[in-house]
Design a protein around this motif. Structure first.
Motif, PDB file in Angstrom:
ATOM      1  N   ASN A  37      54.659  46.526  11.215  1.00 41.95           N
ATOM      2  CA  ASN A  37      54.174  46.767  11.315  1.00 41.95           C
ATOM      3  C   ASN A  37      54.230  47.704  12.896  1.00 41.95           C
ATOM      4  OD1 ASN A  37      51.108  46.375   9.982  1.00 41.95           O
ATOM      5  ND2 ASN A  37      51.214  43.995  10.646  1.00 41.95           N
ATOM      6  N   ASN A  54      50.314  51.933  12.648  1.00 44.78           N
ATOM      7  CA  ASN A  54      49.835  50.879  12.723  1.00 44.78           C
ATOM      8  C   ASN A  54      49.005  50.983  13.808  1.00 44.78           C
ATOM      9  OD1 ASN A  54      51.697  49.876  11.042  1.00 44.78           O
ATOM     10  ND2 ASN A  54      49.873  49.716  10.091  1.00 44.78           N
ATOM     11  N   TYR A  55      48.188  51.958  14.967  1.00 45.97           N
ATOM     12  CA  TYR A  55      47.693  52.141  15.601  1.00 45.97           C
ATOM     13  C   TYR A  55      46.790  51.728  15.847  1.00 45.97           C
ATOM     14  CZ  TYR A  55      45.025  56.334  15.292  1.00 45.97           C
ATOM     15  OH  TYR A  55      44.426  57.688  14.376  1.00 45.97           O
ATOM     16  N   SER A  56      45.761  51.550  14.897  1.00 47.52           N
ATOM     17  CA  SER A  56      44.424  50.831  14.959  1.00 47.52           C
ATOM     18  C   SER A  56      44.248  49.492  14.233  1.00 47.52           C
ATOM     19  CB  SER A  56      43.253  51.927  14.020  1.00 47.52           C
ATOM     20  OG  SER A  56      43.641  51.589  12.126  1.00 47.52           O
ATOM     21  N   ASP A  57      45.492  49.147  14.197  1.00 48.63           N
ATOM     22  CA  ASP A  57      44.901  47.783  13.582  1.00 48.63           C
ATOM     23  C   ASP A  57      45.445  46.257  14.636  1.00 48.63           C
ATOM     24  OD1 ASP A  57      45.624  48.648  10.554  1.00 48.63           O
ATOM     25  OD2 ASP A  57      48.007  48.115  10.619  1.00 48.63           O
ATOM     26  N   LYS A  58      44.081  45.304  15.065  1.00 51.26           N
ATOM     27  CA  LYS A  58      44.603  44.534  15.539  1.00 51.26           C
ATOM     28  C   LYS A  58      45.197  43.341  16.221  1.00 51.26           C
ATOM     29  CE  LYS A  58      38.898  44.893  16.417  1.00 51.26           C
ATOM     30  NZ  LYS A  58      39.561  44.861  18.006  1.00 51.26           N
ATOM     31  N   GLU A 195      42.248  39.867  20.262  1.00 51.28           N
ATOM     32  CA  GLU A 195      42.789  40.679  18.865  1.00 51.28           C
ATOM     33  C   GLU A 195      42.472  42.137  20.025  1.00 51.28           C
ATOM     34  OE1 GLU A 195      43.651  38.193  15.772  1.00 51.28           O
ATOM     35  OE2 GLU A 195      41.134  38.862  16.002  1.00 51.28           O
ATOM     36  N   SER A 197      43.866  46.632  19.393  1.00 51.75           N
ATOM     37  CA  SER A 197      44.721  47.662  18.636  1.00 51.75           C
ATOM     38  C   SER A 197      45.211  48.150  20.019  1.00 51.75           C
ATOM     39  CB  SER A 197      43.888  48.959  18.138  1.00 51.75           C
ATOM     40  OG  SER A 197      43.324  49.520  18.186  1.00 51.75           O
ATOM     41  N   CYS A 198      46.328  48.783  18.807  1.00 52.30           N
ATOM     42  CA  CYS A 198      47.134  49.915  20.092  1.00 52.30           C
ATOM     43  C   CYS A 198      46.330  50.718  20.979  1.00 52.30           C
ATOM     44  CB  CYS A 198      47.990  50.414  19.364  1.00 52.30           C
ATOM     45  SG  CYS A 198      49.763  49.580  19.163  1.00 52.30           S
ATOM     46  N   TRP A 275      52.959  48.431  18.992  1.00 53.51           N
ATOM     47  CA  TRP A 275      52.892  46.716  18.548  1.00 53.51           C
ATOM     48  C   TRP A 275      54.183  47.501  17.695  1.00 53.51           C
ATOM     49  CZ3 TRP A 275      49.898  46.087  13.734  1.00 53.51           C
ATOM     50  CH2 TRP A 275      50.146  44.669  13.451  1.00 53.51           C
TER      51      TRP A 275
END
Length: 304
Positions: A37, A54-58, A195, A197-198, A275
């Motif tokens: 990631n 993966n900027y929207s993944d928590k 948690e 995301s970026c 991240w």
């Protein structure tokens, strides 16, 4: 400044190098994350937004949350807070007990585990429903996102948190913890399991790039003086015993977490979140550190 072009170029460069480092597998749940990631997101004071990867993944923001808990406690206590925690870099590991004996239970700074535990104690003493009230506070910093604690990660941290238990009890022995250590640690583990995301991180922290004021509402979260001091602490203490290296190579106030996240702030300009879960030997994201060094070098935007 063409942030999109610069971020894309640096991201592709860093993504192509060997993904070195180790996962934070001493916390079992963090060891389960996909090590490949890699996400980046920037939010600017003039409301430009851009993300890649993966900027929207928590993910679990871990010690990055210590900045937010400090801001809330600072808001409540004002300058009295500095009687409970110091403002000096430690030069020791984030979970070290060494200096607490010499300093009579006063943690060297609020971003060490010991310091964040004291901040947790302050919040428990001053909030009616600490976990719910802290989450509402973080929510109030965001324009739209919803946040939650990860019960799995909090439970995983608690299962191996022997050193944190030692820290909390040791500080309690000096009278610097006012509540029951088990209650303080329970809140602390939830705090670290938060948690985001970026994208969400970069939006939440924008008030620290805007003199303590929210961008969308102009609501004051901290005074300009308080905001300056939080940024100064991130500059000197945000990366444990690699803080000097980060200042030397990146040149921004920032904060890392062992979940692989890093937040970096350019006052009056932007907040950028990175991240990548693999950590270097100092416990900071290997690719995150590389990205931010190259980004500030190429963009020529640091505070120095």
């Amino acid at each position: 400044m063409n942030f999109e072009e610069t971020i894309q170029e640096v991201y592709q460069k860093v993504n192509s190098i060997d993904n070195r480092g180790e996962m934070a597998s001493y916390i079992p749940e963090l060891g389960k994350i996909d090590p490949d990631n890699f996400g980046v997101h920037i939010s600017t004071v003039d409301q430009v937004q851009f993300g890649v990867g993966n900027y929207s993944d928590k993910f679990s923001i871990q010690s990055i949350a210590k900045v937010l808990s400090l801001c809330l406690a600072y808001n409540i206590l004002g300058d009295k807070i500095w009687k409970r925690v110091g403002v000096e870099p430690s030069g020791t590991a984030f979970n070290s007990l060494v200096q607490l004996e010499t300093d009579r239970g006063i943690p060297r700074n609020p971003f060490l585990n010991a310091g964040a535990i004291v901040i947790s104690d302050i919040l428990i003493s001053n909030l009616k429903n600490p976990k719910e009230d802290f989450l509402k506070y973080v929510q109030s910093l965001s324009n739209s996102a919803e946040f939650k604690y990860s019960s799995e990660i909090a439970r995983s941290e608690k299962s191996v948190g022997y050193r944190n238990v030692a820290l909390c009890n040791f500080i309690k022995s000096f009278g610097q913890i006012k509540n029951e250590p088990s209650d303080v640690l329970d809140f602390y583990y939830d705090l670290c399991s938060l948690e985001m995301s970026c994208k969400e991180l970069s939006e939440v922290f924008l008030f620290l790039a805007n003199n303590g004021n929210q961008i969308h509402t102009n609501k004051s979260i901290l005074t300009e003086r308080q905001s300056k001091r939080i940024n100064a602490l991130m500059q000197t203490c945000g990366f444990y015993d690699e803080s000097g290296e980060f200042a030397f190579k990146v040149g921004l106030p920032g904060k890392s977490g062992v979940g692989g996240g890093i937040i970096a702030i350019h006052p009056d300009k932007y907040v950028i979140a990175v991240w990548s879960p693999k950590l270097n030997k100092k416990g900071n994201s290997y690719r995150g550190m590389k990205f931010l060094e190259d980004f500030t070098t190429k963009s020529k935007l640091s505070i120095f």
